[in-house]
Structures are given as structure tokens and as C-alpha cells.
Design a protein around this motif. Structure first.
Motif, PDB file in Angstrom:
ATOM      1  N   LEU A  27      40.011  12.856  18.354  1.00 10.74           N
ATOM      2  CA  LEU A  27      40.850  11.807  17.722  1.00 10.74           C
ATOM      3  C   LEU A  27      40.768  11.231  16.991  1.00 10.74           C
ATOM      4  O   LEU A  27      39.678  10.760  16.421  1.00 10.74           O
ATOM      5  CB  LEU A  27      40.715  10.848  18.879  1.00 10.74           C
ATOM      6  CG  LEU A  27      41.015   9.283  19.505  1.00 10.74           C
ATOM      7  CD1 LEU A  27      42.955  10.215  20.016  1.00 10.74           C
ATOM      8  CD2 LEU A  27      41.006   8.401  20.688  1.00 10.74           C
ATOM      9  N   TYR A  46      45.287  14.098  18.071  1.00 11.21           N
ATOM     10  CA  TYR A  46      43.541  15.192  18.285  1.00 11.21           C
ATOM     11  C   TYR A  46      43.698  16.109  16.927  1.00 11.21           C
ATOM     12  O   TYR A  46      44.980  16.677  16.704  1.00 11.21           O
ATOM     13  CB  TYR A  46      43.749  15.377  19.840  1.00 11.21           C
ATOM     14  CG  TYR A  46      43.545  14.906  20.688  1.00 11.21           C
ATOM     15  CD1 TYR A  46      41.714  14.256  20.851  1.00 11.21           C
ATOM     16  CD2 TYR A  46      44.360  14.023  21.422  1.00 11.21           C
ATOM     17  CE1 TYR A  46      40.906  13.164  21.695  1.00 11.21           C
ATOM     18  CE2 TYR A  46      44.448  12.996  22.797  1.00 11.21           C
ATOM     19  CZ  TYR A  46      42.836  12.573  22.948  1.00 11.21           C
ATOM     20  OH  TYR A  46      42.307  12.511  23.193  1.00 11.21           O
ATOM     21  N   GLN A  58      43.570   9.114  15.896  1.00 15.49           N
ATOM     22  CA  GLN A  58      44.362   7.306  15.956  1.00 15.49           C
ATOM     23  C   GLN A  58      44.851   7.256  17.122  1.00 15.49           C
ATOM     24  O   GLN A  58      44.982   8.401  17.526  1.00 15.49           O
ATOM     25  CB  GLN A  58      45.475   7.520  14.764  1.00 15.49           C
ATOM     26  CG  GLN A  58      46.361   8.242  14.633  1.00 15.49           C
ATOM     27  CD  GLN A  58      47.196   7.829  13.283  1.00 15.49           C
ATOM     28  OE1 GLN A  58      47.504   6.781  13.248  1.00 15.49           O
ATOM     29  NE2 GLN A  58      47.367   9.147  12.942  1.00 15.49           N
ATOM     30  N   SER A  59      45.139   6.792  17.486  1.00 11.02           N
ATOM     31  CA  SER A  59      46.576   5.703  18.600  1.00 11.02           C
ATOM     32  C   SER A  59      46.905   5.003  17.938  1.00 11.02           C
ATOM     33  O   SER A  59      46.690   3.929  17.438  1.00 11.02           O
ATOM     34  CB  SER A  59      45.295   5.803  19.946  1.00 11.02           C
ATOM     35  OG  SER A  59      45.156   4.256  19.759  1.00 11.02           O
ATOM     36  N   THR A 116      51.589   5.013  24.315  1.00 11.58           N
ATOM     37  CA  THR A 116      50.670   5.207  23.712  1.00 11.58           C
ATOM     38  C   THR A 116      50.369   6.643  23.819  1.00 11.58           C
ATOM     39  O   THR A 116      50.325   7.496  23.979  1.00 11.58           O
ATOM     40  CB  THR A 116      49.381   4.562  24.185  1.00 11.58           C
ATOM     41  OG1 THR A 116      49.208   3.058  24.579  1.00 11.58           O
ATOM     42  CG2 THR A 116      48.249   4.831  22.934  1.00 11.58           C
ATOM     43  N   SER A 162      42.340  13.164  29.051  1.00 13.53           N
ATOM     44  CA  SER A 162      44.120  13.525  27.744  1.00 13.53           C
ATOM     45  C   SER A 162      43.112  14.792  27.373  1.00 13.53           C
ATOM     46  O   SER A 162      44.413  16.066  26.793  1.00 13.53           O
ATOM     47  CB  SER A 162      45.033  12.301  27.044  1.00 13.53           C
ATOM     48  OG  SER A 162      44.200  12.138  25.988  1.00 13.53           O
ATOM     49  N   LYS A 163      41.986  14.537  26.557  1.00 11.90           N
ATOM     50  CA  LYS A 163      41.804  15.972  25.675  1.00 11.90           C
ATOM     51  C   LYS A 163      41.712  17.115  26.447  1.00 11.90           C
ATOM     52  O   LYS A 163      42.046  18.333  26.336  1.00 11.90           O
ATOM     53  CB  LYS A 163      40.154  15.375  24.916  1.00 11.90           C
ATOM     54  CG  LYS A 163      39.527  16.172  24.235  1.00 11.90           C
ATOM     55  CD  LYS A 163      38.626  16.220  23.421  1.00 11.90           C
ATOM     56  CE  LYS A 163      37.279  15.773  23.414  1.00 11.90           C
ATOM     57  NZ  LYS A 163      36.274  16.037  22.164  1.00 11.90           N
ATOM     58  N   TYR A 211      48.213   9.146  21.499  1.00  9.73           N
ATOM     59  CA  TYR A 211      46.644  10.136  21.337  1.00  9.73           C
ATOM     60  C   TYR A 211      47.003  11.394  20.138  1.00  9.73           C
ATOM     61  O   TYR A 211      47.225  12.431  20.999  1.00  9.73           O
ATOM     62  CB  TYR A 211      45.836  10.049  22.652  1.00  9.73           C
ATOM     63  CG  TYR A 211      45.286   8.738  22.834  1.00  9.73           C
ATOM     64  CD1 TYR A 211      44.604   8.299  22.562  1.00  9.73           C
ATOM     65  CD2 TYR A 211      45.708   8.001  23.831  1.00  9.73           C
ATOM     66  CE1 TYR A 211      43.931   6.621  23.175  1.00  9.73           C
ATOM     67  CE2 TYR A 211      46.319   7.471  24.717  1.00  9.73           C
ATOM     68  CZ  TYR A 211      45.449   6.815  24.578  1.00  9.73           C
ATOM     69  OH  TYR A 211      45.104   4.893  24.959  1.00  9.73           O
TER      70      TYR A 211
END
Length: 80
Positions: free
Chosen positions: A32, A47, A34-35, A43, A14-15, A45
Motif C-alpha cells: 500500500l 498498491y 497511499q489512499s 476511498t 482489498s490486497k 487504495y
């Protein structure tokens, strides 16, 4: 916006997906923070944008993931 019909990205990427979409340069990064998983099974995420290791105020991107795949991303990116 990330188009899941033409491109798929695994949650673990994802990043990298965010960096590719915004055309980040080598000094841009995302940490990151938190999630959270919601009641629909997504979910999210969160960033924090950084530039050369420094946090960029209000620079935040969110990857929305379901069943191991990035479904969409959104946020605020500030080009330095």
C-alpha cells in the motif's frame, strides 16, 4: 474487473482480492502506497506491485472502496 454483483470483499481484504483476481503466485505482492477519499465517498487504495520484495516499475493496482466494501479494482500487473 471485480464483479460486485457476484462477489463481495471487505475493504480490509482489498490486497487479497487483487492477488486472487490476477492469480498472483507466492512471490507476487502489493504494498500500500497511499489512499485518498474522493467527493463521492470512494476511498482509493493505491498498491505498488512487488516481486520477491523488489518494486516492479509501473506495476500498480487500485482498489476502489465505498461503505467498507471493494466496489472495483483496476491497474497494471506484470507477470515475472
Amino acid at each position: 474487473m471485480f464483479d460486485t454483483k457476484t462477489k463481495k470483499a471487505e475493504a480490509s481484504k482489498s490486497k487479497e482480492t487483487i492477488k486472487e483476481l490476477i492469480k498472483a503466485d507466492k512471490n507476487d505482492d502489493f504494498d500500500l502506497q497511499q489512499s485518498r477519499t474522493d467527493e463521492l465517498g470512494f476511498t482509493h487504495y493505491f498498491y505498488q506491485q512487488t516481486y520477491k520484495g523488489f518494486k516492479i516499475e509501473n506495476g500498480m493496482y487500485i482498489a476502489h472502496v465505498k461503505n467498507g466494501w471493494v466496489e472495483s479494482v483496476n491497474g497494471d500487473f506484470f507477470q515475472i
